[in-house]
Design a protein around this motif. Structure first.
Motif, short mmCIF file in Angstrom:
data_model
loop_
_atom_site.label_atom_id
_atom_site.label_comp_id
_atom_site.label_asym_id
_atom_site.label_seq_id
_atom_site.Cartn_x
_atom_site.Cartn_y
_atom_site.Cartn_z
N LEU A 195 0.86 -0.99 -0.12
CA LEU A 195 0.00 -0.12 0.01
C LEU A 195 0.89 1.09 -0.09
CD1 LEU A 195 -2.76 -1.11 2.49
CD2 LEU A 195 -2.84 -0.81 0.04
N GLN A 196 2.31 1.20 0.51
CA GLN A 196 2.89 2.16 0.62
C GLN A 196 3.61 2.62 -0.94
OE1 GLN A 196 5.47 2.74 4.28
NE2 GLN A 196 4.44 0.94 4.84
N TYR A 197 4.10 1.57 -1.50
CA TYR A 197 4.89 1.55 -2.83
C TYR A 197 4.62 0.32 -3.51
CZ TYR A 197 7.70 5.06 -0.11
OH TYR A 197 8.20 6.11 0.55
N LEU A 198 4.65 0.62 -4.88
CA LEU A 198 4.30 -0.44 -5.88
C LEU A 198 5.93 -0.46 -6.42
CD1 LEU A 198 1.15 0.46 -7.65
CD2 LEU A 198 1.67 -1.41 -5.78
N TRP A 199 6.34 -1.75 -6.69
CA TRP A 199 7.89 -2.02 -7.24
C TRP A 199 7.43 -1.79 -8.78
CZ3 TRP A 199 9.23 -2.08 -2.64
CH2 TRP A 199 8.87 -3.01 -1.70
N HIS A 200 8.83 -1.28 -9.32
CA HIS A 200 8.88 -0.92 -10.78
C HIS A 200 8.45 -2.34 -11.29
CE1 HIS A 200 11.41 2.32 -9.36
NE2 HIS A 200 11.45 2.80 -10.61
N PRO A 201 8.07 -1.84 -12.75
CA PRO A 201 7.71 -3.10 -13.68
C PRO A 201 8.73 -3.82 -13.70
CG PRO A 201 6.70 -1.05 -14.56
CD PRO A 201 7.60 -0.77 -13.21
N GLY A 202 8.49 -5.33 -13.54
CA GLY A 202 9.79 -6.13 -13.73
C GLY A 202 10.59 -6.56 -12.66
N VAL A 203 10.29 -5.83 -11.53
CA VAL A 203 11.34 -5.98 -10.15
C VAL A 203 10.34 -6.93 -9.26
CG1 VAL A 203 12.10 -4.88 -8.28
CG2 VAL A 203 12.36 -3.74 -10.44
N ARG A 204 11.17 -7.83 -8.41
CA ARG A 204 10.76 -8.54 -7.62
C ARG A 204 11.57 -8.56 -6.31
NH1 ARG A 204 11.73 -13.70 -5.73
NH2 ARG A 204 9.89 -14.93 -4.66
N VAL A 205 10.95 -7.90 -5.47
CA VAL A 205 11.75 -7.73 -4.07
C VAL A 205 11.18 -8.80 -3.08
CG1 VAL A 205 11.99 -6.33 -2.07
CG2 VAL A 205 11.62 -5.29 -4.48
N LYS A 206 12.22 -9.37 -2.54
CA LYS A 206 11.92 -10.41 -1.56
C LYS A 206 12.94 -10.19 -0.28
CE LYS A 206 12.90 -15.80 -0.63
NZ LYS A 206 13.74 -16.70 -1.40
N ILE A 207 12.32 -10.19 1.02
CA ILE A 207 12.85 -10.20 2.32
C ILE A 207 13.31 -11.56 2.79
CG2 ILE A 207 12.42 -9.63 4.57
CD1 ILE A 207 10.21 -7.60 3.97
N LEU A 208 14.93 -11.27 2.92
CA LEU A 208 15.60 -12.67 3.34
C LEU A 208 15.45 -12.68 4.65
CD1 LEU A 208 18.77 -11.75 1.05
CD2 LEU A 208 16.80 -13.21 0.46
N SER A 209 15.35 -11.79 5.37
CA SER A 209 15.36 -11.99 6.74
C SER A 209 14.97 -10.85 7.54
CB SER A 209 16.81 -12.52 7.64
OG SER A 209 17.64 -11.35 7.53
N ALA A 210 14.24 -11.13 8.85
CA ALA A 210 13.77 -9.73 9.19
C ALA A 210 13.24 -10.29 10.89
CB ALA A 210 12.49 -9.22 8.78
N ASP A 211 13.80 -9.17 11.78
CA ASP A 211 13.31 -9.69 13.12
C ASP A 211 13.34 -8.09 13.84
OD1 ASP A 211 15.93 -8.69 13.81
OD2 ASP A 211 17.08 -10.77 13.80
N ALA A 212 13.25 -7.94 15.05
CA ALA A 212 12.66 -6.86 15.77
C ALA A 212 14.27 -5.98 15.76
CB ALA A 212 12.53 -6.94 17.17
N HIS A 213 15.13 -6.48 15.20
CA HIS A 213 16.40 -5.60 15.15
C HIS A 213 17.22 -5.32 13.67
CE1 HIS A 213 16.46 -6.32 19.49
NE2 HIS A 213 16.09 -7.51 19.40
N SER A 214 16.78 -6.13 12.96
CA SER A 214 17.43 -6.22 11.50
C SER A 214 16.63 -6.73 10.43
CB SER A 214 18.73 -6.81 11.56
OG SER A 214 18.69 -8.22 11.72
N TRP A 215 16.94 -6.46 9.23
CA TRP A 215 16.49 -6.97 7.97
C TRP A 215 17.13 -7.10 6.90
CZ3 TRP A 215 15.51 -4.39 3.69
CH2 TRP A 215 15.48 -2.86 3.81
N ALA A 216 17.02 -7.94 5.90
CA ALA A 216 17.98 -7.99 4.75
C ALA A 216 16.75 -8.24 3.58
CB ALA A 216 18.96 -8.85 4.82
#
Length: 259
Positions: A195-216
């Motif tokens: 709802l905040q952002y739509l990725w560019h056409p052709g782009v796929r974003v994947k969150i690899l890790s996330a917790d209360a202190h960090s994310w990648a």
């Protein structure tokens, strides 16, 4: 009745249907010439606004914010086109393009969701993010010989894949900050952030890790097979590496990509 008397009525031929007055060929030719020149001028505006989108996206990819200074983003309007920003924030912008031969009409485009989409001067048209919309034809309700002409190409779809991926990863940073403020933890999936952002056409974003202190996270692009961009924030267990060259970012919140 005497032979020299006048008849009570004289037959009159029925009136012929009016066929109108044909326009001189010179007038028709002038119309086509003016329309062709008008189309050329609108094409110049579109070209400049698309170039502005590309310049702003390249700047955002490296700096994490948009700029209204043309010299900063290396943009210079051409072909007598005047470009001005209607609004601009660190997260988005809208601009209008005009030409001296097209008085009272313009084209508009925008990127981001900071404010409502802009509208054109004459026909109050608006479009989707990355599209250029113009006052280049009268609405269908006012004419039968020309349809309402809207530009159907998305400037964001033509941005360099590495730039598009970097922009989306920087937008992910903003989205994660907002999510953390509300939830007290970073998002593990991108779907809640759409709802905040739509990725560019052709782009796929994947969150690899996330917790209360960090994310990648990692971004890939359909036009950049085998390559990727990565980003990390906080004390991640392991800094992510790109798929093709194994590049790792040395600073939090700064995306890096395969070349």
């Amino acid at each position: 009745m005497s032979s020299d008397s006048t008849p009570d009525s004289v037959p009159v031929d029925p009136p012929k249907a009016s066929r109108g007055v044909a326009r001189p060929r010179s007038a028709v030719a002038n119309d086509h010439s003016e329309r062709s020149l008008e189309d050329e001028n609108f094409a110049k505006i579109r070209k400049n606004l698309k170039a502005l989108v590309a310049a702003e996206e390249a700047f955002y990819a490296e700096n994490g914010a948009y700029s209204e200074e043309f010299s900063f983003i290396h943009f210079n309007p051409e072909d007598s086109v005047h470009v001005r920003f209607l609004w601009i924030t660190p997260e988005g912008w809208a601009a209008s393009g005009t030409h001296p031969e097209l008085q009272g009409r313009d084209c508009v485009t925008f990127v981001g969701k900071a404010k409502a989409p802009p509208t054109t001067l004459k026909y109050v048209r608006s479009g989707r993010e990355g599209f250029t919309v113009c006052d280049d034809a009268r609405p269908v309700s006012q004419t039968l010989d020309r349809k309402s002409s809207l530009d159907t190409s998305n400037a964001l779809a033509t941005v360099d894949p590495a730039i598009a991926m970097k922009v989306d990863l920087r937008n992910l940073v903003r989205s994660q900050i907002t999510w953390f403020a509300m939830q007290g933890i970073y998002a593990r999936r991108t779907e809640p952030l759409a709802l905040q952002y739509l990725w560019h056409p052709g782009v796929r974003v994947k969150i690899l890790s996330a917790d209360a202190h960090s994310w990648a996270a990692k971004a890939t692009h359909s036009r950049f097979p085998g390559g990727s961009c990565v980003i990390w924030v906080g004390a991640v267990p392991e800094r992510p590496a790109t798929d093709k060259q194994g590049v790792r970012s040395t600073a939090p919140g700064i995306p890096v990509c395969d070349q």
